[in-house]
Design an enzyme around this catalytic site. Structure first.
Site, PDB file in Angstrom:
ATOM      1  N   ARG A  51      39.959  47.426  45.330  1.00  0.00           N
ATOM      2  CA  ARG A  51      40.713  46.706  46.350  1.00  0.00           C
ATOM      3  C   ARG A  51      42.005  46.139  45.772  1.00  0.00           C
ATOM      4  NH1 ARG A  51      38.935  41.302  48.473  1.00  0.00           N
ATOM      5  NH2 ARG A  51      39.915  40.967  50.497  1.00  0.00           N
ATOM      6  N   LYS A 116      28.143  42.072  40.004  1.00  0.00           N
ATOM      7  CA  LYS A 116      28.654  43.186  40.803  1.00  0.00           C
ATOM      8  C   LYS A 116      27.989  44.499  40.407  1.00  0.00           C
ATOM      9  CE  LYS A 116      32.965  45.227  42.484  1.00  0.00           C
ATOM     10  NZ  LYS A 116      34.429  45.049  42.579  1.00  0.00           N
ATOM     11  N   ARG A 250      34.654  33.784  46.045  1.00  0.00           N
ATOM     12  CA  ARG A 250      34.003  33.587  44.766  1.00  0.00           C
ATOM     13  C   ARG A 250      33.024  32.430  44.827  1.00  0.00           C
ATOM     14  NH1 ARG A 250      39.356  33.847  40.805  1.00  0.00           N
ATOM     15  NH2 ARG A 250      40.142  35.862  41.573  1.00  0.00           N
TER      16      ARG A 250
END
Length: 254
Positions: A51, A116, A250
């Site tokens: 992204r 992630k 976040r």
């Protein structure tokens, strides 16, 4: 991955290219000649991207790099929220394979235990009033070495999620079928039906986070997404919705 075995199981045109610059870019360059649902898979990306143009670290043979071309007749405006739809499809495909515990992070990541696991990148082109040409890409860590450098956030691999060996071919087939079904559903109903499914898998639901928008930072508690795909944040001002390509979500402590 076995190209022969995939050809027997994948219900769509696909190319398996061991080494490539970017699976997304490959399909973007060929989109005028592609059938909707066409797929590109690779073992290594020299110029993988995430992204906002960020580099996606793509070591050889360690991960899964998969992109699909989709022609959305409803046009570019209707493509908002597509990364959410694909994220739901991925988590549900993993569950059908018996892989539990993978969660979603708004708007385009998959997490496992706050690390992630995968990222989704949707790129599109088209003209006002016409169909949208979409390329949906995913990079998923499968067996990435801890020695890999250049990643600026905690990450994990699918090998850390499951206790038994998994088949990369089975993963590819499951993801392609799940994406196709989700995209067809999305074309008919939009985000309706996906909002509740997303919220069930939201990694940060009920947790305090911060949204970073340029120099601006907002803290609040995640309350899922709404019917437009915006993230809902409960702050001292009440529940507010936020959507846009330049927002980063976040943990509050990061």
């Amino acid at each position: 991955m076995s190209e022969k075995r995939l050809a027997q199981s994948v219900p769509t045109p696909f190319e398996l290219i061991p080494i490539i610059d970017s699976t997304n870019q490959y399909l973007l360059d060929k989109q005028e000649s592609l059938e909707s649902g066409s797929v590109c898979i690779s073992e290594y990306q020299a110029k993988g991207r995430g992204r906002r143009g960020r580099q996606w670290v793509s070591p050889f043979g360690s991960n899964l790099y998969l992109s699909m071309y989709w022609r959305l007749e409803a046009g570019m405006a209707a493509a908002m929220g597509l990364s959410l739809v694909v994220g739901v499809a991925i988590v549900e495909a993993l569950q059908e394979l018996g892989i539990e515990g993978v969660k979603l992070k708004w708007p385009n990541d998959l997490y496992y235990r706050d690390k992630k696991l995968a990222g989704i990148l949707v790129e599109m082109s088209g003209q006002a009033g016409g169909a949208a040409n979409l390329v949906i890409g995913m990079g998923m860590n499968l067996n990435m070495s801890e020695q890999v450098t250049g990643i600026d956030q905690p990450w994990t691999s699918l090998s850390e999620v499951v206790d038994t060996p998994f088949s990369r071919n089975d993963l590819v087939v499951a993801f392609i079928k799940a994406w196709q079904a989700a995209l067809e559903d999305y074309e008919l109903r939009g985000l309706h039906g996906f909002v509740e499914r997303w919220n069930q898998h939201d990694n940060f639901l009920g947790r305090e986070v911060k949204l970073i928008m340029g120099q601006r930072e907002i803290k609040g508690i995640v309350r899922g997404i709404d019917a437009t795909g915006a993230v809902l944040l409960e702050t001292e001002r009440g529940i507010e919705s936020y959507v846009g390509g330049e927002i980063s979500l976040r943990k509050a402590s990061d």
